[in-house]
Scaffold this motif. Structure first.
Motif, PDB file in Angstrom:
ATOM      1  N   ASP A  69       0.839  -1.200   0.000  1.00  0.00           N
ATOM      2  CA  ASP A  69       0.000   0.000   0.000  1.00  0.00           C
ATOM      3  C   ASP A  69       0.875   1.252   0.000  1.00  0.00           C
ATOM      4  OD1 ASP A  69      -2.362   1.440   0.014  1.00  0.00           O
ATOM      5  OD2 ASP A  69      -2.557   1.402   2.195  1.00  0.00           O
ATOM      6  N   GLY A  70       0.583   2.166  -0.915  1.00  0.00           N
ATOM      7  CA  GLY A  70       1.299   3.429  -0.991  1.00  0.00           C
ATOM      8  C   GLY A  70       2.577   3.406  -1.801  1.00  0.00           C
ATOM      9  N   LEU A  71       3.000   2.234  -2.246  1.00  0.00           N
ATOM     10  CA  LEU A  71       4.218   2.156  -3.055  1.00  0.00           C
ATOM     11  C   LEU A  71       3.912   2.522  -4.509  1.00  0.00           C
ATOM     12  CD1 LEU A  71       5.917  -1.061  -1.643  1.00  0.00           C
ATOM     13  CD2 LEU A  71       6.454   1.337  -1.151  1.00  0.00           C
ATOM     14  N   PRO A  72       4.934   2.880  -5.279  1.00  0.00           N
ATOM     15  CA  PRO A  72       4.694   3.236  -6.678  1.00  0.00           C
ATOM     16  C   PRO A  72       4.284   2.025  -7.520  1.00  0.00           C
ATOM     17  CG  PRO A  72       7.047   3.229  -6.207  1.00  0.00           C
ATOM     18  CD  PRO A  72       6.343   3.006  -4.894  1.00  0.00           C
ATOM     19  N   ASP A  73       3.587   2.289  -8.614  1.00  0.00           N
ATOM     20  CA  ASP A  73       3.336   1.238  -9.594  1.00  0.00           C
ATOM     21  C   ASP A  73       4.690   0.669 -10.011  1.00  0.00           C
ATOM     22  OD1 ASP A  73       0.717   2.014  -9.446  1.00  0.00           O
ATOM     23  OD2 ASP A  73       0.530   2.537 -11.565  1.00  0.00           O
ATOM     24  N   ASN A  74       4.721  -0.627 -10.228  1.00  0.00           N
ATOM     25  CA  ASN A  74       5.931  -1.331 -10.643  1.00  0.00           C
ATOM     26  C   ASN A  74       7.001  -1.422  -9.556  1.00  0.00           C
ATOM     27  OD1 ASN A  74       5.222  -2.178 -13.299  1.00  0.00           O
ATOM     28  ND2 ASN A  74       5.329  -0.027 -13.909  1.00  0.00           N
ATOM     29  N   TRP A  82       9.678  -4.481  -0.416  1.00  0.00           N
ATOM     30  CA  TRP A  82      10.063  -3.618  -1.523  1.00  0.00           C
ATOM     31  C   TRP A  82      11.574  -3.498  -1.544  1.00  0.00           C
ATOM     32  CZ3 TRP A  82       9.940   2.367  -1.777  1.00  0.00           C
ATOM     33  CH2 TRP A  82      10.160   2.783  -3.088  1.00  0.00           C
ATOM     34  N   THR A  83      12.151  -3.748  -2.689  1.00  0.00           N
ATOM     35  CA  THR A  83      13.606  -3.673  -2.841  1.00  0.00           C
ATOM     36  C   THR A  83      14.106  -2.238  -2.951  1.00  0.00           C
ATOM     37  OG1 THR A  83      13.513  -3.750  -5.264  1.00  0.00           O
ATOM     38  CG2 THR A  83      13.640  -5.885  -4.073  1.00  0.00           C
ATOM     39  N   GLY A  84      13.170  -1.290  -3.139  1.00  0.00           N
ATOM     40  CA  GLY A  84      13.543   0.094  -3.411  1.00  0.00           C
ATOM     41  C   GLY A  84      13.621   0.355  -4.901  1.00  0.00           C
ATOM     42  N   GLU A  85      13.514  -0.719  -5.695  1.00  0.00           N
ATOM     43  CA  GLU A  85      13.567  -0.599  -7.152  1.00  0.00           C
ATOM     44  C   GLU A  85      12.162  -0.400  -7.721  1.00  0.00           C
ATOM     45  OE1 GLU A  85      16.950  -3.892  -8.234  1.00  0.00           O
ATOM     46  OE2 GLU A  85      15.119  -4.589  -7.250  1.00  0.00           O
ATOM     47  N   VAL A  86      12.125   0.227  -8.875  1.00  0.00           N
ATOM     48  CA  VAL A  86      10.906   0.318  -9.667  1.00  0.00           C
ATOM     49  C   VAL A  86      11.224  -0.307 -11.019  1.00  0.00           C
ATOM     50  CG1 VAL A  86       9.242   1.879 -10.748  1.00  0.00           C
ATOM     51  CG2 VAL A  86      10.083   2.371  -8.445  1.00  0.00           C
ATOM     52  N   PHE A  87      10.391  -1.270 -11.428  1.00  0.00           N
ATOM     53  CA  PHE A  87      10.650  -2.016 -12.659  1.00  0.00           C
ATOM     54  C   PHE A  87      10.774  -1.085 -13.861  1.00  0.00           C
ATOM     55  CE2 PHE A  87       9.352  -4.214 -16.500  1.00  0.00           C
ATOM     56  CZ  PHE A  87      10.189  -5.320 -16.465  1.00  0.00           C
ATOM     57  N   SER A  88      11.742  -1.397 -14.719  1.00  0.00           N
ATOM     58  CA  SER A  88      11.953  -0.683 -15.980  1.00  0.00           C
ATOM     59  C   SER A  88      12.585  -1.657 -16.966  1.00  0.00           C
ATOM     60  CB  SER A  88      12.886   0.513 -15.769  1.00  0.00           C
ATOM     61  OG  SER A  88      14.181   0.054 -15.413  1.00  0.00           O
ATOM     62  N   ALA A  89      12.627  -1.270 -18.215  1.00  0.00           N
ATOM     63  CA  ALA A  89      13.260  -2.108 -19.235  1.00  0.00           C
ATOM     64  C   ALA A  89      14.745  -2.313 -18.906  1.00  0.00           C
ATOM     65  CB  ALA A  89      13.100  -1.490 -20.616  1.00  0.00           C
ATOM     66  N   ALA A  90      15.392  -1.266 -18.397  1.00  0.00           N
ATOM     67  CA  ALA A  90      16.812  -1.376 -18.050  1.00  0.00           C
ATOM     68  C   ALA A  90      17.026  -2.373 -16.902  1.00  0.00           C
ATOM     69  CB  ALA A  90      17.370  -0.008 -17.675  1.00  0.00           C
ATOM     70  N   LEU A  91      16.138  -2.353 -15.914  1.00  0.00           N
ATOM     71  CA  LEU A  91      16.240  -3.293 -14.799  1.00  0.00           C
ATOM     72  C   LEU A  91      15.999  -4.721 -15.277  1.00  0.00           C
ATOM     73  CD1 LEU A  91      16.819  -3.220 -11.753  1.00  0.00           C
ATOM     74  CD2 LEU A  91      14.342  -3.115 -11.392  1.00  0.00           C
TER      75      LEU A  91
END
Length: 175
Positions: A69-74, A82-91
């Motif tokens: 709850d409250g974390l960013p999309d992805n 939460w790893t602190g990461e936000v999914f991206s193509a680079a990740l």
């Protein structure tokens, strides 16, 4: 949160989730009225209860915990944190073999002793979730490691409406 009993399922006037594994489809119901439907992706290895099988379990479950709850999309999760990461193509390129668990987690707990609760068939101990997945992953076909994968928008709808305690029925169309 109150744990539902098998005798009161499906609920007559409250929300619950049905996942038809054969059709790769989820329906959120209020009582006997469908409210929301979406495609999902369940276990690539089919339907089964056994720990370590990579299969999606059958039967009545309930949402034991909601995570994110409250974390960013992805938002990227490992071990329900939460790893602190936000999914991206680079990740994704950096970690090509990671089984991505994104955005939110709805952690399931089985209600049927010997089928999906207890021993080597315990869905909660198997870490069976409804969770987000990268946008390039297919929906409507079995491709997960046993969990139920959803698009972010579908998961966010469920996260808002299906709180802990919400019943979840997973079946393979043989109801």
């Amino acid at each position: 949160m109150r744990t539902p009993t098998l005798a009161e399922l499906p609920p007559l006037d409250e929300g619950w989730i049905e996942i038809n594994i054969q059709q790769q489809q989820l329906c959120y119901w209020i009582g006997r009225t469908p409210q929301y439907t979406c495609a999902v992706s369940t276990g690539e290895k089919g339907v089964g209860q056994q720990e370590g099988s990579g299969q999606t379990p059958r039967g009545w479950h309930y949402i034991r915990a909601s995570v994110g709850d409250g974390l960013p999309d992805n938002a990227v999760f490992r071990g329900r944190r939460w790893t602190g990461e936000v999914f991206s193509a680079a990740l994704a390129e950096k970690f090509p073999h990671r089984d991505w668990i994104l955005t939110r987690i709805l952690w399931l707990c089985g209600l049927e002793r010997g089928l999906n609760r207890g021993g080597s068939v315990d869905s909660q101990r198997r870490y069976i979730y409804l969770h987000g997945t990268p946008p390039d992953q297919p929906m409507g076909i079995a491709a997960s490691h046993g969990c139920i994968r959803l698009r972010n928008s579908d998961l966010l709808f469920l996260f808002k409406h299906a709180r802990p305690g919400t019943p979840v029925w997973l079946h393979d169309g043989q109801a």
